[in-house]
Motif scaffolding. Structure first.
Motif, PDB file in Angstrom:
ATOM      1  N   MET A 160       0.846  -1.197   0.000  1.00 41.39           N
ATOM      2  CA  MET A 160       0.000   0.000   0.000  1.00 41.39           C
ATOM      3  C   MET A 160       0.879   1.244   0.000  1.00 41.39           C
ATOM      4  SD  MET A 160      -3.089   0.953   2.569  1.00 41.39           S
ATOM      5  CE  MET A 160      -2.037   1.307   3.932  1.00 41.39           C
ATOM      6  N   PRO A 161       0.562   2.213  -0.890  1.00 45.41           N
ATOM      7  CA  PRO A 161       1.412   3.423  -0.922  1.00 45.41           C
ATOM      8  C   PRO A 161       1.401   4.154   0.420  1.00 45.41           C
ATOM      9  CG  PRO A 161      -0.100   3.340  -2.792  1.00 45.41           C
ATOM     10  CD  PRO A 161      -0.527   2.279  -1.836  1.00 45.41           C
ATOM     11  N   ILE A 162       2.557   4.413   0.909  1.00 43.80           N
ATOM     12  CA  ILE A 162       2.710   5.167   2.160  1.00 43.80           C
ATOM     13  C   ILE A 162       4.136   5.693   2.193  1.00 43.80           C
ATOM     14  CG2 ILE A 162       3.478   3.182   3.549  1.00 43.80           C
ATOM     15  CD1 ILE A 162       1.716   4.425   5.837  1.00 43.80           C
ATOM     16  N   ARG A 163       4.336   6.773   2.948  1.00 47.34           N
ATOM     17  CA  ARG A 163       5.709   7.258   3.082  1.00 47.34           C
ATOM     18  C   ARG A 163       6.144   6.977   4.511  1.00 47.34           C
ATOM     19  NH1 ARG A 163       7.363  13.351   3.953  1.00 47.34           N
ATOM     20  NH2 ARG A 163       6.074  13.790   2.135  1.00 47.34           N
ATOM     21  N   THR A 192      15.267  16.556  -1.493  1.00 46.39           N
ATOM     22  CA  THR A 192      15.066  15.570  -0.434  1.00 46.39           C
ATOM     23  C   THR A 192      14.161  14.448  -0.944  1.00 46.39           C
ATOM     24  OG1 THR A 192      15.192  17.404   1.103  1.00 46.39           O
ATOM     25  CG2 THR A 192      14.455  15.297   2.000  1.00 46.39           C
ATOM     26  N   GLU A 193      13.067  14.878  -1.587  1.00 49.98           N
ATOM     27  CA  GLU A 193      12.116  13.902  -2.114  1.00 49.98           C
ATOM     28  C   GLU A 193      12.771  13.018  -3.175  1.00 49.98           C
ATOM     29  OE1 GLU A 193       9.132  15.312  -4.851  1.00 49.98           O
ATOM     30  OE2 GLU A 193       7.590  14.049  -3.931  1.00 49.98           O
ATOM     31  N   GLY A 194      13.495  13.682  -4.089  1.00 46.88           N
ATOM     32  CA  GLY A 194      14.144  12.953  -5.178  1.00 46.88           C
ATOM     33  C   GLY A 194      15.124  11.914  -4.655  1.00 46.88           C
ATOM     34  N   LEU A 195      15.917  12.317  -3.658  1.00 43.08           N
ATOM     35  CA  LEU A 195      16.915  11.392  -3.099  1.00 43.08           C
ATOM     36  C   LEU A 195      16.238  10.227  -2.392  1.00 43.08           C
ATOM     37  CD1 LEU A 195      19.426  14.089  -1.926  1.00 43.08           C
ATOM     38  CD2 LEU A 195      19.990  12.175  -3.440  1.00 43.08           C
ATOM     39  N   ARG A 196      15.123  10.540  -1.698  1.00 39.96           N
ATOM     40  CA  ARG A 196      14.413   9.457  -1.009  1.00 39.96           C
ATOM     41  C   ARG A 196      13.877   8.461  -2.042  1.00 39.96           C
ATOM     42  NH1 ARG A 196       9.123   9.347  -0.159  1.00 39.96           N
ATOM     43  NH2 ARG A 196       8.926  11.606  -0.351  1.00 39.96           N
ATOM     44  N   LEU A 197      13.299   9.016  -3.126  1.00 34.24           N
ATOM     45  CA  LEU A 197      12.751   8.127  -4.160  1.00 34.24           C
ATOM     46  C   LEU A 197      13.865   7.338  -4.854  1.00 34.24           C
ATOM     47  CD1 LEU A 197      10.031  10.452  -5.760  1.00 34.24           C
ATOM     48  CD2 LEU A 197       9.699   8.593  -4.113  1.00 34.24           C
ATOM     49  N   ALA A 198      15.019   7.997  -5.024  1.00 34.14           N
ATOM     50  CA  ALA A 198      16.148   7.324  -5.691  1.00 34.14           C
ATOM     51  C   ALA A 198      16.592   6.112  -4.876  1.00 34.14           C
ATOM     52  CB  ALA A 198      17.305   8.301  -5.869  1.00 34.14           C
ATOM     53  N   THR A 225      14.694   4.546  -2.195  1.00 35.69           N
ATOM     54  CA  THR A 225      13.641   3.573  -1.860  1.00 35.69           C
ATOM     55  C   THR A 225      12.939   3.026  -3.100  1.00 35.69           C
ATOM     56  OG1 THR A 225      12.048   5.344  -1.572  1.00 35.69           O
ATOM     57  CG2 THR A 225      13.209   4.620   0.394  1.00 35.69           C
ATOM     58  N   GLN A 226      12.935   3.802  -4.174  1.00 35.17           N
ATOM     59  CA  GLN A 226      12.303   3.400  -5.425  1.00 35.17           C
ATOM     60  C   GLN A 226      10.949   2.703  -5.239  1.00 35.17           C
ATOM     61  OE1 GLN A 226      14.967   1.452  -8.152  1.00 35.17           O
ATOM     62  NE2 GLN A 226      16.674   2.734  -7.557  1.00 35.17           N
ATOM     63  N   PRO A 227       9.983   3.363  -4.626  1.00 32.03           N
ATOM     64  CA  PRO A 227       8.671   2.743  -4.459  1.00 32.03           C
ATOM     65  C   PRO A 227       7.937   2.689  -5.808  1.00 32.03           C
ATOM     66  CG  PRO A 227       8.613   5.022  -3.726  1.00 32.03           C
ATOM     67  CD  PRO A 227      10.022   4.753  -4.124  1.00 32.03           C
ATOM     68  N   GLU A 228       6.994   1.778  -5.929  1.00 30.06           N
ATOM     69  CA  GLU A 228       6.321   1.624  -7.225  1.00 30.06           C
ATOM     70  C   GLU A 228       5.404   2.795  -7.543  1.00 30.06           C
ATOM     71  OE1 GLU A 228       2.950  -1.486  -6.557  1.00 30.06           O
ATOM     72  OE2 GLU A 228       4.658  -2.061  -5.300  1.00 30.06           O
ATOM     73  N   TRP A 229       5.016   3.565  -6.485  1.00 31.13           N
ATOM     74  CA  TRP A 229       4.133   4.724  -6.715  1.00 31.13           C
ATOM     75  C   TRP A 229       4.907   6.030  -6.953  1.00 31.13           C
ATOM     76  CZ3 TRP A 229       4.065   1.624  -2.323  1.00 31.13           C
ATOM     77  CH2 TRP A 229       4.784   2.111  -1.225  1.00 31.13           C
ATOM     78  N   ALA A 230       6.219   5.881  -7.201  1.00 30.73           N
ATOM     79  CA  ALA A 230       7.044   7.080  -7.408  1.00 30.73           C
ATOM     80  C   ALA A 230       6.564   7.916  -8.599  1.00 30.73           C
ATOM     81  CB  ALA A 230       8.502   6.682  -7.617  1.00 30.73           C
ATOM     82  N   VAL A 231       5.906   7.284  -9.568  1.00 35.44           N
ATOM     83  CA  VAL A 231       5.436   8.033 -10.746  1.00 35.44           C
ATOM     84  C   VAL A 231       4.437   9.115 -10.351  1.00 35.44           C
ATOM     85  CG1 VAL A 231       5.828   6.257 -12.475  1.00 35.44           C
ATOM     86  CG2 VAL A 231       3.703   6.245 -11.144  1.00 35.44           C
ATOM     87  N   TRP A 232       3.810   8.987  -9.188  1.00 33.41           N
ATOM     88  CA  TRP A 232       2.824   9.986  -8.740  1.00 33.41           C
ATOM     89  C   TRP A 232       3.500  11.231  -8.164  1.00 33.41           C
ATOM     90  CZ3 TRP A 232      -1.605   9.414 -10.861  1.00 33.41           C
ATOM     91  CH2 TRP A 232      -2.063   8.142 -11.192  1.00 33.41           C
ATOM     92  N   SER A 233       4.828  11.149  -8.040  1.00 31.98           N
ATOM     93  CA  SER A 233       5.595  12.352  -7.685  1.00 31.98           C
ATOM     94  C   SER A 233       6.441  12.690  -8.902  1.00 31.98           C
ATOM     95  CB  SER A 233       6.497  12.094  -6.485  1.00 31.98           C
ATOM     96  OG  SER A 233       5.759  11.638  -5.394  1.00 31.98           O
ATOM     97  N   PRO A 234       5.816  13.180  -9.996  1.00 33.65           N
ATOM     98  CA  PRO A 234       6.540  13.286 -11.265  1.00 33.65           C
ATOM     99  C   PRO A 234       7.846  14.065 -11.173  1.00 33.65           C
ATOM    100  CG  PRO A 234       4.450  14.509 -11.317  1.00 33.65           C
ATOM    101  CD  PRO A 234       4.443  13.695 -10.075  1.00 33.65           C
ATOM    102  N   ILE A 260      13.946  13.966 -10.579  1.00 26.88           N
ATOM    103  CA  ILE A 260      15.173  14.238  -9.813  1.00 26.88           C
ATOM    104  C   ILE A 260      15.804  12.914  -9.367  1.00 26.88           C
ATOM    105  CG2 ILE A 260      16.060  15.314  -7.709  1.00 26.88           C
ATOM    106  CD1 ILE A 260      13.728  17.389  -8.096  1.00 26.88           C
ATOM    107  N   ALA A 261      14.947  11.989  -8.950  1.00 21.14           N
ATOM    108  CA  ALA A 261      15.442  10.677  -8.511  1.00 21.14           C
ATOM    109  C   ALA A 261      16.256  10.018  -9.618  1.00 21.14           C
ATOM    110  CB  ALA A 261      14.274   9.800  -8.095  1.00 21.14           C
ATOM    111  N   ALA A 262      15.726  10.109 -10.843  1.00 23.25           N
ATOM    112  CA  ALA A 262      16.412   9.488 -11.978  1.00 23.25           C
ATOM    113  C   ALA A 262      17.818  10.055 -12.134  1.00 23.25           C
ATOM    114  CB  ALA A 262      15.590   9.721 -13.250  1.00 23.25           C
ATOM    115  N   ALA A 263      17.938  11.361 -11.893  1.00 26.07           N
ATOM    116  CA  ALA A 263      19.239  11.998 -12.032  1.00 26.07           C
ATOM    117  C   ALA A 263      20.224  11.507 -10.967  1.00 26.07           C
ATOM    118  CB  ALA A 263      19.080  13.510 -11.936  1.00 26.07           C
ATOM    119  N   PHE A 264      19.687  11.136  -9.791  1.00 32.56           N
ATOM    120  CA  PHE A 264      20.567  10.713  -8.698  1.00 32.56           C
ATOM    121  C   PHE A 264      20.886   9.219  -8.725  1.00 32.56           C
ATOM    122  CE2 PHE A 264      19.231  14.708  -6.578  1.00 32.56           C
ATOM    123  CZ  PHE A 264      20.482  15.188  -6.280  1.00 32.56           C
ATOM    124  N   LEU A 265      20.111   8.471  -9.506  1.00 33.75           N
ATOM    125  CA  LEU A 265      20.245   7.006  -9.493  1.00 33.75           C
ATOM    126  C   LEU A 265      21.684   6.540  -9.721  1.00 33.75           C
ATOM    127  CD1 LEU A 265      17.122   5.415 -11.220  1.00 33.75           C
ATOM    128  CD2 LEU A 265      17.958   5.108  -8.880  1.00 33.75           C
TER     129      LEU A 265
END
Lengths: 659, 253
Positions: free
Chosen positions: A1-4, A179-185, A187-196, A201-206
């Motif tokens: 379930m999506p959650i942070r 901060t958000e981008g780094l967290r997504l980079a 944790t890579q959650p499946e709902w990351a697309v909802w934070s476009p 930014i996450a992609a850039a940090f990967l």
């Protein structure tokens, strides 16, 4: 379930530190707010709790709807995006706090989960972008396009405040995204697309990979928290305080008619000598100015000589409230010339997004100058004349109705016989030799319409509208008393006047013992007569004309359409000037300016106005509906050399010609 | 220092002046009175002196329409004592007025008497010199500012051609004020209203008038158009020739 996972990657000590910081921030913030509130409370009392419903509605429209701010497209949209972006981000942060520190901590559940969380993330992500766009527009405007009204005068130090706010908001927003981008980079959650945006930014940090990203996340998170708390804590000490003061100022704005000036303070002499004699609401006004400069752009006094800028006045007054050096309000902070320069045209009040009432402040300070007898010779003579003869021309009051000589049938004396319409003629229409022709024409039109009207002859006195705005409250009261006394003995149904100044004070300031008669400007009366078929035209004039809205008819009393309908009924076409209706540019005569000496004028407001009209394609007639306008613009047409191109005509001249 | 300012009202020239049926006086039915401008300056000068060096200012005038308002205005400016003389003043002239004021001033014993140097209805001379004569005090007229030093005053007197003399006068003295050091100040109506509640006007009845020494007006009339002037036009030589011819014709050459 999506959650942070709240406080993901944040060590326990940092979490604790954050709460300690939050507490400190709250203390500094509340202290800052309290400091302002205590300052306002040093002002005189004023009742601003009437009509709560209306207040609430204007609060919603003007604060959340940003109605007036949006009157200007670029700064309007700029502010709208920053306001709504920041507001939603702040609400989002608050929700996250409640989610974690209230419902989770005390009740063991979180609501920011599942689809609610997805919407939450998407909304915040997009609104953050809105803030960035708004801030980008703001930075471009302040540092690249640099409109004159955003200059740093009168206090250079304010430039630091301006820069600080833009830098800090930008840093907070960008560090939030990082901060958000780094967290997504990480944790890579499946709902990351909802934070476009966060996802991009996450992609850039990967490519950097862990643990660098985790460490970076912690550092940037700490930076984000520090800047955010810093801005919050010191908010009451920067121009961001307007977030607090402007909504209050909007809520507590005057709900009385625009044309009713508040009564004078009489404690310790008339008017305001030192700042504590202002009301708390006036002090709140000063504290609410965001230095946007819209007032300065529309101010005729500023345009003509730069003596007075309403914006700079507010800045100086606000600084004075906090000044510990004991500068005196009059002389050291505000010069008498600035105060006298105001025409009370109300353009500043009408455009101010913070709903500041500049004019009541200026008049209160003028009242002190009058109390001290400090004014120029011309004004002193005018006031003395009004006091002695009831008119500013210094002519005998017995000559007031001299213009009626030879009119057949004679104009009835309303003191001797009951009339339906009492015509309050006013000083200029009665005494000014160049205007009596228009006044006689008005009488002729009234007679042709079969109007049952009369005048007060030598029983009439100056109505006191401009005397009051000069700051001579006692003389105004005397004039109002004497006119009211005469009027109380006259039988009539409606008062009509050609003078918008007279119209304003009779309608909004005379007491009438709670039994105010119907009061009309002649434009309204003519409009009614035309609609009722009592005034019929035999000719279509076919001119292309422009119409000048008098300040005291338009901005003060919202009469815009009646005069235009009358003009059209005479078969003329109205071509509007760029500055029309609410934005009409003052002729420069109001607020007693017509009685004062001119100082270092670069371009008279009336001349600027005539040049504006001359630029209109095919327009050869400039229509006015105010006796003072007729004299001001006839002069201005001459001084600008436009006599052959533009004729200044009173509304009644068109009506008379079309009959 | 005690400063006394005797003032008078004069016909207001804003109203049209008409001659009464006797042909030797103004028709008073349409007459409106206003403070003599120079007297207004005298009041201002007295207030300025008080503000500068302290003292007590007494303003006095005869009763008429508007006298109370004027006295209260003077009080609002800073005058301490207001005296209104009551009685029948319809036939008064400046000689009689000077007698009335002199009686009061003998009682008051001021150090300085300031009065307007002239008035447009001074048919039998200005009040100041008459007053000085009756009180046996020195008089300086056309004064435009002064400083008081102990028991003397240094006054600035204006002469034509822009000359100014500084004259030392021993006090007490009577001064005819041409202009105060600053124009008479404006007093806000609220201040006058306030003063009306606190200030007292002392009324002093006057039994009779001593009109002796005054003039008798035999005829009062509006300016009459004299013979019309002839305008000479043309070049300088031509005009000069015409002038010479005219002068010869009328026998001045």
């Amino acid at each position: 379930m999506p959650i942070r996972e709240t406080f993901w990657n944040i060590p326990h000590w940092a979490e604790i530190t954050q709460y300690v910081l939050a507490l400190l921030t709250a203390i500094v913030f509340l202290y800052g707010i309290l400091r302002h509130v205590l300052r306002w409370r040093k002002g005189k009392p004023e009742k601003r709790f009437d009509r709560l419903g209306g207040r609430l509605w204007s609060f919603i429209v003007q604060v959340f709807g940003q109605r007036r701010t949006l009157d200007e497209a670029y700064p309007g949209i700029m502010h709208f995006t920053i306001f709504w972006g920041m507001l939603v981000l702040a609400i989002g942060t608050a929700l996250a706090t409640v989610d974690w520190d209230v419902t989770h901590l005390f009740f063991g559940f979180q609501f920011l989960t599942g689809w609610v969380y997805i919407i939450f993330e998407l909304t915040l992500d997009i609104l953050g972008l809105l803030v960035i766009v708004g801030l980008g527009m703001a930075i471009y405007r302040r540092y690249a396009s640099r409109p004159a009204r955003l200059q740093n005068f009168p206090a250079k130090a304010l430039a630091r405040d301006d820069a600080y706010v833009l830098i800090m908001l930008t840093l907070i927003t960008i560090s939030g995204y990082l901060t958000e981008g780094l967290r997504l980079a990480v944790t890579q959650p499946e709902w990351a697309v909802w934070s476009p945006i966060g996802n991009v930014i996450a992609a850039a940090f990967l490519s950097i990979g862990d643990p660098t990203n985790q460490a970076l996340h912690l550092v940037i998170w700490a930076f984000h928290i520090l800047t955010a708390f810093g801005v919050l804590a010191f908010l009451p000490f920067t121009k961001l305080f307007h977030i607090f003061s402007v909504p209050l100022n909007i809520f507590f704005r005057s709900m009385k008619p625009a044309g009713a000036l508040p009564a004078a303070n009489m404690e310790g002499g008339m008017g305001v000598k030192e700042w504590k004699q202002f009301t708390w609401k006036q002090l709140l006004d000063f504290d609410s100015c965001t230095r946007c400069g819209r007032c300065q752009d529309v101010c005729p006094a500023y345009a003509s000589a730069q003596i007075l800028s309403p914006r700079n006045m507010m800045i100086k007054l606000d600084a004075h409230l906090w000044d510990k050096n004991g500068h005196s309000l009059h002389g050291e902070v505000i010069a008498a010339d600035e105060l006298w320069a105001c025409t009370t045209c109300r353009a500043c009040v009408q455009v101010c997004p913070a709903f500041i009432d500049h004019i009541s402040t200026f008049v209160d300070m003028r009242r002190h100058l009058v109390d001290q007898g400090r004014m120029d010779k011309m004004l002193q003579d005018a006031l003395a004349n009004v006091g002695r003869y009831g008119n500013s021309f210094g002519q005998s009051d017995r000559m007031r109705a001299k213009w009626t000589q030879g009119i057949q049938p004679p104009v009835p004396d309303a003191r001797r016989e009951p009339v339906e319409y009492l015509w309050f003629v006013g000083d200029y229409a009665s005494y000014n030799a160049t205007l009596t022709e228009i006044t006689r024409m008005t009488a002729a039109v009234f007679q042709k319409a079969g109007l049952n009207f009369g005048i007060l002859y030598d029983g009439e006195r100056n109505s006191g509208n401009d005397v009051r705005r000069v700051g001579e409250e006692g003389l105004f009261e005397m004039l109002a008393e004497k006119n009211s006394q005469v009027l109380s003995k006259v039988q009539f149904q409606t008062i009509v006047t050609t003078d918008p100044h007279t119209y304003n004070t009779l309608k909004n300031e005379y007491k009438w013992d709670g039994n105010r008669p119907n009061i009309l400007h002649y434009a309204e009366l003519l409009d009614q007569l035309i609609c009722a078929g009592r005034l019929k035209f035999s000719k279509k004039l076919g001119y292309k004309v422009t119409y000048h809205d008098p300040c005291y008819l338009g901005r003060y009393n919202d009469v815009y359409d009646a005069p235009r309908r009358v003009i059209e009924a005479t078969g003329c076409q109205v071509i509007e000037m760029p500055r029309c209706r609410e934005r009409a540019f003052c002729c420069g005569a109001g607020g007693g300016r017509i009685w004062m000496e001119e100082k270092d004028i670069k371009e008279r407001p009336s001349e600027s106005r005539i040049r504006e009209a001359v630029n209109l394609e095919g327009v050869n007639t400039f229509v006015v509906a105010c006796p003072k306008d007729a004299t001001m613009y006839r002069d201005a047409v001459k001084t600008t050399g436009n006599e052959s191109r533009l004729a200044v005509k009173d509304l009644i001249e068109l009506v008379h010609a079309a009959l | 220092m005690k400063i006394a300012v005797p003032v008078k009202f004069v016909p207001d020239l804003v109203e049209e002046l008409t001659i009464d049926p006797s042909g030797a006086a103004l028709d008073t039915s349409w007459l409106r009175l206003i403070i003599n401008e120079f007297d207004d300056h005298a009041v201002e000068q007295a207030i300025l002196l008080k503000e500068r060096g302290g003292g007590q200012v007494t303003v006095m005038m005869t009763e008429s329409d508007g006298a109370d308002d004027f006295l209260f205005t003077a009080a609002a400016k800073g005058a301490d004592q207001l005296v209104k003389l009551t009685g029948d003043f319809s036939s008064i002239n400046n000689h009689a007025l000077a007698h009335v004021y002199a009686d009061l001033l003998k009682e008051l014993q001021p150090d300085l008497v300031l009065t307007g140097v002239q008035a447009h209805n001074d048919i039998d001379g200005a009040v100041g010199p008459l007053l000085a004569e009756l009180l046996g005090l020195p008089y300086v007229g056309y004064v435009a500012g002064l400083t008081v030093q102990g028991d003397k005053a240094v006054v600035r007197k204006e002469y034509s051609g822009g000359l100014v003399a500084e004259i030392e006068v021993k006090l007490p003295a009577v001064l005819g004020i041409q202009a105060a050091e600053q124009p008479p100040r404006y007093v806000a109506y609220s201040k006058i209203r306030q003063v009306m509640g606190t200030a007292k006007i002392e009324e002093r009845p006057v039994a009779g008038l001593d009109l002796s020494g005054g003039t008798a007006v035999s005829r009062l009339f509006q300016p009459e158009a004299a013979e019309r002037a002839t305008m000479l036009e043309g070049g300088a030589d031509e005009v000069a020739d015409r002038l010479v011819a005219i002068f010869k014709e009328i026998g001045t050459l």
